[in-house]
Design an enzyme around this catalytic site. Structure first.
Site, PDB file in Angstrom:
ATOM      1  N   SER A 198      -8.395  -4.492   9.294  1.00 22.22           N
ATOM      2  CA  SER A 198      -8.518  -3.527   8.205  1.00 22.22           C
ATOM      3  C   SER A 198      -9.992  -3.164   8.013  1.00 22.22           C
ATOM      4  O   SER A 198     -10.638  -2.707   8.948  1.00 22.22           O
ATOM      5  CB  SER A 198      -7.869  -4.085   6.941  1.00 22.22           C
ATOM      6  OG  SER A 198      -7.692  -3.091   5.961  1.00 22.22           O
ATOM      7  N   GLU A 237       2.536   0.000   9.000  1.00 21.93           N
ATOM      8  CA  GLU A 237       1.377  -0.332   8.172  1.00 21.93           C
ATOM      9  C   GLU A 237       1.588   0.107   6.717  1.00 21.93           C
ATOM     10  O   GLU A 237       1.262  -0.615   5.767  1.00 21.93           O
ATOM     11  CB  GLU A 237       0.123   0.366   8.726  1.00 21.93           C
ATOM     12  CG  GLU A 237      -0.251   0.002  10.150  1.00 21.93           C
ATOM     13  CD  GLU A 237      -1.201  -1.170  10.251  1.00 21.93           C
ATOM     14  OE1 GLU A 237      -1.528  -1.771   9.212  1.00 21.93           O
ATOM     15  OE2 GLU A 237      -1.607  -1.483  11.379  1.00 21.93           O
ATOM     16  N   HIS A 254       1.053  -3.697   7.006  1.00 21.21           N
ATOM     17  CA  HIS A 254      -0.370  -3.995   7.124  1.00 21.21           C
ATOM     18  C   HIS A 254      -0.630  -5.463   6.789  1.00 21.21           C
ATOM     19  O   HIS A 254      -0.068  -6.004   5.837  1.00 21.21           O
ATOM     20  CB  HIS A 254      -1.135  -3.088   6.153  1.00 21.21           C
ATOM     21  CG  HIS A 254      -2.619  -3.099   6.324  1.00 21.21           C
ATOM     22  ND1 HIS A 254      -3.235  -2.544   7.418  1.00 21.21           N
ATOM     23  CD2 HIS A 254      -3.618  -3.566   5.519  1.00 21.21           C
ATOM     24  CE1 HIS A 254      -4.542  -2.660   7.285  1.00 21.21           C
ATOM     25  NE2 HIS A 254      -4.799  -3.289   6.154  1.00 21.21           N
TER      26      HIS A 254
END
Length: 487
Positions: free
Chosen positions: A191, A311, A405
């Site tokens: 990320s 995600e 995610h």
């Protein structure tokens, strides 16, 4: 090295001796300072070397974390984010198979969290399994939020990125004493950590500090200082002070956090929210990282990168956004983000039973992550260093999160058994998938080859779930090519 009755390991660094602990045969050192505490006059400056110490410093507990606040509900229950009090937040941790050995591969982990949250103390990042498998794992804290990424006219930009650079320099100068090879360093992140890694790849000052890089669910991204200063200006306005480092340095740290939290809270993935970007500052980052890497930057660095299949579900599902998106809101969102009508038709045709929110989420995942990852891989075809792509697709049963995610982290670190990991994966995540994914990261750190073909015209992607890992030739290529960059 046995964990029963073994003497505490001790290592001499450039700044003094540190004493760690032995945990199940692995030597662990926590909270080692790699830079001076960023307080007082140093609060908004570039990192400075730590002050050397006399005697032996205990390195058993995690060091202080950067000033931050927890994730807002409902994400706080899914992404535990421990905070450790103290000012000396520029510290790192080392897990090593043995301090007596030499030449082991090194993986330096840069945590995610939107440059607002996270730390090296998050349990999912425990480096024991990497050390068990012969890799020295280093995890790093760095400044967050306005202190790390606020944009000021009277302070260097990208201070959090400068912290990461200082940590990598510490690794270069000290990791041999922990059994690591400074010439076999892989820098990895997820990320915002992956965005940071991409920036480091593009930063001339970072050249030579690492041989390999891993980008998990993050891509090269940066703004101009003018565009990146909005959140800083809103915080200063809320506090009633000028938007300068000198003015904000005079604000009590808790008061600054209160203002930062107020400014960055609210909004959603559709309306957007205020945040902190990396900026093209003309110094550490002379050019946009995406442009730099697509035009030959870091062509000699081996690269492993990829995304999770769904995600978007971490942001859309827990708060009920998926269900609130109807056809009209979908149409407005596509207009807002400039999604061509022809692109939307390709996604609708491939997902005839998908709800509007699911369609939007799939397009958002690809627009923000999968398309840039594939575009960067294409640009590196023929580069001297290899590029490998993966996709993580195992669906979590927790709150219908799917392959969302951050879900891959417990598999990469082989920490599925930890309660904080279970919060996201549930109690029955497949250990055999963690064995496969963690093993691929170990192989990449050791040799640059995770175990599947490098990227070429056939566009191979290693799929980690659902089911057994399998090589996927050009997965969902029609959707990728429906976006303008592929025409």
């Amino acid at each position: 090295m046995s964990g029963v009755g073994a003497a505490p390991p001790q290592v001499t660094t450039a700044y003094g001796d540190v004493r760690g602990t032995v945990e199940a045969g692995v030597a662990v050192f926590r909270g080692i300072p790699y830079a001076a505490p960023p307080v007082g006059a140093r609060r908004f400056r570039a990192p400075a070397p730590p002050r050397p110490w006399r005697g032996v410093r205990d390195a058993v507990d995690f060091g202080p974390t950067a000033p931050k606040r927890p994730y807002a509900p409902p994400l706080d229950a899914l992404l535990p984010d421990p905070a450790v009090a103290g000012e000396d937040c520029l510290n790192l941790n080392v897990w090593t198979p043995s301090t007596a050995a030499a030449g082991r591969p090194v993986l330096v982990w840069i945590h995610g969290g939107s440059l607002l949250h996270g730390s090296s103390a998050v349990p999912v990042y425990d480096g024991w399994a990497f050390a068990r498998d012969g890799v020295v794992l280093v995890s790093v804290n760095y400044r967050l939020g306005v202190e790390g990424f606020g944009v000021f006219p009277d302070a260097p930009a990208n201070r959090g990125l400068l912290d990461q650079l200082a940590a990598l320099e510490w690794v270069r100068d000290n990791i041999a004493a922990f059994g690591g090879d400074p010439d076999r360093v892989t820098v990895a992140g997820e990320s915002a950590g992956a965005v940071s890694v991409a920036a480091l790849l593009a930063a001339p000052r970072a050249a030579g500090l690492f041989r390999r890089a891993v980008l998990q669910s993050g891509v090269p991204a940066a703004l101009t200082p003018a565009d990146g200063s909005r959140t800083t200006e809103l915080i200063a306005r809320r506090l009633g002070v000028p938007a300068t480092a000198a003015a904000l340095a005079a604000v009590d740290p808790e008061g600054l956090l209160d203002a930062q939290t107020a400014v960055t809270s609210g909004g959603d993935p559709l309306t957007g929210r205020n945040g902190f970007p990396i900026v093209v500052d003309g110094d550490l980052l002379p050019t946009d990282p995406d442009e730099a890497l697509r035009t030959g930057g870091a062509a000699g660095v081996e690269l492993l990168m990829g995304t999770n299949s769904e995600e978007y579900r971490l942001w859309f599902v827990p708060g009920g956004l998926t269900e609130r998106i109807g056809r009209l809101r979908l149409r407005l969102a596509l207009l807002k983000f400039g999604v061509p009508a022809a692109t939307a038709r390709v996604y609708r045709a491939a997902r005839p039973d998908a709800a509007p929110g699911e369609l939007l989420g799939a397009m958002a995942t690809d627009l923000l992550l999968r398309v840039p990852v594939n575009r960067l891989a294409d640009a590196r075809t023929g580069a001297p260093a290899s590029t490998h792509l993966y996709e993580f697709g195992w669906p979590s049963p927790v709150q219908r999160l799917g392959a969302c995610h951050a879900l891959e982290l417990g598999f990469v670190f082989d920490t599925l058994a930890h309660p904080d990991t279970v919060a996201l994966t549930g109690p029955d995540a497949p250990q055999e998938l963690a064995d496969a994914m963690h093993g691929a990261w170990v192989r990449f750190a050791a040799s640059g080859d995770p175990g599947w073909p490098r990227w070429d015209a056939s566009r191979p992607v290693m799929g980690f779930g659902p089911g057994a890992p399998a090589l996927l030739p050009a997965p969902r290529d029609a959707e990728l090519r429906a976006w303008p960059p592929y025409r």
